[in-house]
Design a protein around this motif. Structure first.
Motif, short mmCIF file in Angstrom:
data_model
loop_
_atom_site.label_atom_id
_atom_site.label_comp_id
_atom_site.label_asym_id
_atom_site.label_seq_id
_atom_site.Cartn_x
_atom_site.Cartn_y
_atom_site.Cartn_z
N CYS A 1 0.85 -1.19 0.00
CA CYS A 1 0.00 0.00 0.00
C CYS A 1 0.89 1.25 0.00
O CYS A 1 2.08 1.19 0.31
CB CYS A 1 -0.91 0.01 1.24
SG CYS A 1 -2.08 -1.38 1.31
N GLU A 2 0.29 2.37 -0.33
CA GLU A 2 1.02 3.63 -0.35
C GLU A 2 1.50 4.00 1.05
O GLU A 2 0.94 3.53 2.05
CB GLU A 2 0.12 4.74 -0.90
CG GLU A 2 -0.37 4.51 -2.32
CD GLU A 2 -1.36 5.58 -2.74
OE1 GLU A 2 -1.15 6.75 -2.36
OE2 GLU A 2 -2.32 5.25 -3.45
N PRO A 3 2.52 4.84 1.15
CA PRO A 3 2.99 5.30 2.47
C PRO A 3 1.84 5.95 3.25
O PRO A 3 1.07 6.74 2.71
CB PRO A 3 4.07 6.32 2.12
CG PRO A 3 4.58 5.88 0.78
CD PRO A 3 3.37 5.35 0.06
N GLY A 4 1.70 5.59 4.50
CA GLY A 4 0.62 6.12 5.34
C GLY A 4 -0.63 5.24 5.33
O GLY A 4 -1.54 5.47 6.12
N TRP A 5 -0.66 4.25 4.43
CA TRP A 5 -1.80 3.33 4.33
C TRP A 5 -1.39 1.98 4.90
O TRP A 5 -0.22 1.59 4.85
CB TRP A 5 -2.26 3.17 2.88
CG TRP A 5 -2.87 4.41 2.31
CD1 TRP A 5 -2.24 5.56 1.98
CD2 TRP A 5 -4.26 4.62 2.04
NE1 TRP A 5 -3.12 6.49 1.50
CE2 TRP A 5 -4.39 5.93 1.52
CE3 TRP A 5 -5.41 3.84 2.15
CZ2 TRP A 5 -5.61 6.47 1.13
CZ3 TRP A 5 -6.63 4.38 1.75
CH2 TRP A 5 -6.72 5.69 1.26
N GLU A 6 -2.37 1.24 5.40
CA GLU A 6 -2.10 -0.07 6.00
C GLU A 6 -2.90 -1.16 5.29
O GLU A 6 -4.07 -0.95 4.96
CB GLU A 6 -2.46 -0.06 7.50
CG GLU A 6 -1.66 0.96 8.30
CD GLU A 6 -2.02 0.93 9.78
OE1 GLU A 6 -2.40 -0.16 10.26
OE2 GLU A 6 -1.93 1.99 10.44
N TYR A 7 -2.22 -2.27 5.08
CA TYR A 7 -2.86 -3.41 4.42
C TYR A 7 -3.56 -4.28 5.46
O TYR A 7 -2.92 -4.84 6.35
CB TYR A 7 -1.83 -4.24 3.65
CG TYR A 7 -2.43 -5.42 2.92
CD1 TYR A 7 -3.01 -5.27 1.67
CD2 TYR A 7 -2.42 -6.69 3.50
CE1 TYR A 7 -3.56 -6.35 1.00
CE2 TYR A 7 -2.98 -7.78 2.84
CZ TYR A 7 -3.55 -7.60 1.59
OH TYR A 7 -4.11 -8.66 0.94
N LEU A 8 -4.90 -4.38 5.33
CA LEU A 8 -5.69 -5.20 6.24
C LEU A 8 -6.79 -5.92 5.46
O LEU A 8 -7.50 -5.30 4.67
CB LEU A 8 -6.35 -4.35 7.34
CG LEU A 8 -5.43 -3.59 8.31
CD1 LEU A 8 -6.25 -2.63 9.15
CD2 LEU A 8 -4.69 -4.58 9.20
N SER A 9 -6.89 -7.23 5.66
CA SER A 9 -7.99 -8.00 5.10
C SER A 9 -8.15 -7.80 3.60
O SER A 9 -9.27 -7.67 3.10
CB SER A 9 -9.29 -7.64 5.83
OG SER A 9 -10.34 -8.51 5.45
N GLY A 10 -7.03 -7.71 2.88
CA GLY A 10 -7.07 -7.63 1.42
C GLY A 10 -7.22 -6.24 0.85
O GLY A 10 -7.30 -6.10 -0.37
N LYS A 11 -7.23 -5.19 1.69
CA LYS A 11 -7.40 -3.82 1.19
C LYS A 11 -6.43 -2.88 1.91
O LYS A 11 -5.78 -3.25 2.88
CB LYS A 11 -8.85 -3.35 1.38
CG LYS A 11 -9.87 -4.19 0.64
CD LYS A 11 -11.29 -3.73 0.95
CE LYS A 11 -12.32 -4.62 0.26
NZ LYS A 11 -13.71 -4.22 0.61
N CYS A 12 -6.37 -1.64 1.40
CA CYS A 12 -5.53 -0.62 2.02
C CYS A 12 -6.43 0.38 2.77
O CYS A 12 -7.46 0.82 2.25
CB CYS A 12 -4.71 0.13 0.96
SG CYS A 12 -3.43 -0.88 0.18
N TYR A 13 -6.01 0.73 4.00
CA TYR A 13 -6.80 1.64 4.84
C TYR A 13 -5.92 2.78 5.34
O TYR A 13 -4.75 2.60 5.64
CB TYR A 13 -7.38 0.89 6.05
CG TYR A 13 -8.36 -0.20 5.66
CD1 TYR A 13 -9.72 0.06 5.52
CD2 TYR A 13 -7.92 -1.51 5.44
CE1 TYR A 13 -10.61 -0.93 5.18
CE2 TYR A 13 -8.81 -2.52 5.10
CZ TYR A 13 -10.14 -2.22 4.96
OH TYR A 13 -11.02 -3.22 4.61
N PHE A 14 -6.59 3.96 5.43
CA PHE A 14 -5.92 5.14 5.98
C PHE A 14 -6.68 5.57 7.24
O PHE A 14 -7.88 5.82 7.20
CB PHE A 14 -5.93 6.28 4.95
CG PHE A 14 -5.37 7.55 5.47
CD1 PHE A 14 -4.00 7.76 5.54
CD2 PHE A 14 -6.23 8.58 5.89
CE1 PHE A 14 -3.49 8.96 6.03
CE2 PHE A 14 -5.73 9.77 6.38
CZ PHE A 14 -4.35 9.95 6.45
N PHE A 15 -5.98 5.64 8.36
CA PHE A 15 -6.57 6.07 9.64
C PHE A 15 -6.07 7.48 9.93
O PHE A 15 -4.88 7.69 10.21
CB PHE A 15 -6.15 5.12 10.76
CG PHE A 15 -6.64 3.70 10.57
CD1 PHE A 15 -7.81 3.27 11.18
CD2 PHE A 15 -5.93 2.80 9.77
CE1 PHE A 15 -8.25 1.97 11.02
CE2 PHE A 15 -6.36 1.50 9.60
CZ PHE A 15 -7.54 1.09 10.22
#
Length: 268
Positions: free
Chosen positions: A119-133
């Motif tokens: 995933c892009e910097p600042g994004w997290e890979y969870l459960s098959g997708k990228c998430y931004f918190f």
């Protein structure tokens, strides 16, 4: 004694015209008697009581019928062989096609899985997708627009695996009880009709206790009710961070943005 056959035997027959007379065997006919010669083509003599045996009739089949039957049989065999050959070829083609498709899909799945875990910097890979918190806070509508500007949308949760992964991450990021996060669920268009940020209907939900309750506030501070959903509310009955809570859309919270991890490959 065998049967005797005489061929071409002639007998003389006399016919009396007006008077009867007989001069004896071999005498000349008298006047007035008409003589007729009768010739028999074949005369058979045999013993009295002897049965005449006929040769059994031989059944003869026309040559043309035999040839036609043989030709039809040969044509039938050739047609059967041709049909079996065509079926064998079709089965072989199907097997090869299925094998190639299976190999391509397997290869594609492996490549996608390897590439999409990044995933892009600042994004997290969870459960098959990228998430931004996020750490900044905004209203629900503002949060959705900020996610869209990042080529994403507020989180859409489809299954329990995704819910558990996000709740664990939210728990790790909540240093304060008010560090709650917006997700992409709302019923602000029609009360009670919950839709995700992409306008798909809610199928599986993870509400906290008696939620949603469309609360108006202690002093009616939320006249429009609670039409947007957040995560990170403590479950006072279980002491966990599980569950969704509906709240007023104009309140300010953090946000969870979501995008397909394959977007990295597509953008490149």
């Amino acid at each position: 004694m065998s049967e005797v056959v005489y061929s071409g035997v002639k007998f003389t027959k006399m016919k009396k015209s007006d008077q009867r007379g007989d001069k004896g065997h071999g005498s000349q006919p008298e006047p007035g008697i008409t003589v007729e010669d009768v010739t028999y083509a074949e005369v058979r003599f045999g013993r009295v009581g002897e049965k005449h045996q006929q040769e059994p009739a031989t059944e003869r089949v026309p040559v043309s019928f035999q040839d036609t039957k043989s030709q039809r049989t040969e044509d039938g065999h050739r047609n059967l062989q041709l049909a079996l050959l065509i079926i064998s070829i079709l089965v072989l083609v199907i097997i090869i096609t299925v094998s190639l498709l299976f190999a391509l899909n397997s290869s594609g799945d492996r490549n996608t899985e390897e590439v999409c875990e990044d995933c892009e910097p600042g994004w997290e890979y969870l459960s098959g997708k990228c998430y931004f918190f996020s750490t900044d806070t905004h209203t629900w509508d503002e949060s959705q627009k900020l996610c869209v500007s990042m080529k994403a949308h507020l989180a859409i949760i489809d299954n329990e695996e995704e819910q558990n992964a996000l709740m664990l991450e939210v728990k790790n990021k909540m240093s304060d009880d008010e560090h709650k996060f917006w997700i992409g669920l709302t019923d602000k268009e029609h009360e009670g009709t919950w839709l995700w940020a992409d306008n798909t209907s809610l199928v599986k939900s993870f509400w906290l206790n008696i939620q949603p309750d469309d609360w108006k506030g202690l002093n009616d501070e939320y006249p429009d009710g609670e039409d947007c959903v957040r995560m990170g509310e403590r479950n006072y009955m279980g002491g966990s961070f599980t569950g969704w809570v509906d709240t007023a859309c104009n309140r300010n919270f953090r946000r969870i943005c979501e995008k397909d991890s394959c977007n990295i490959t597509n953008d490149a």
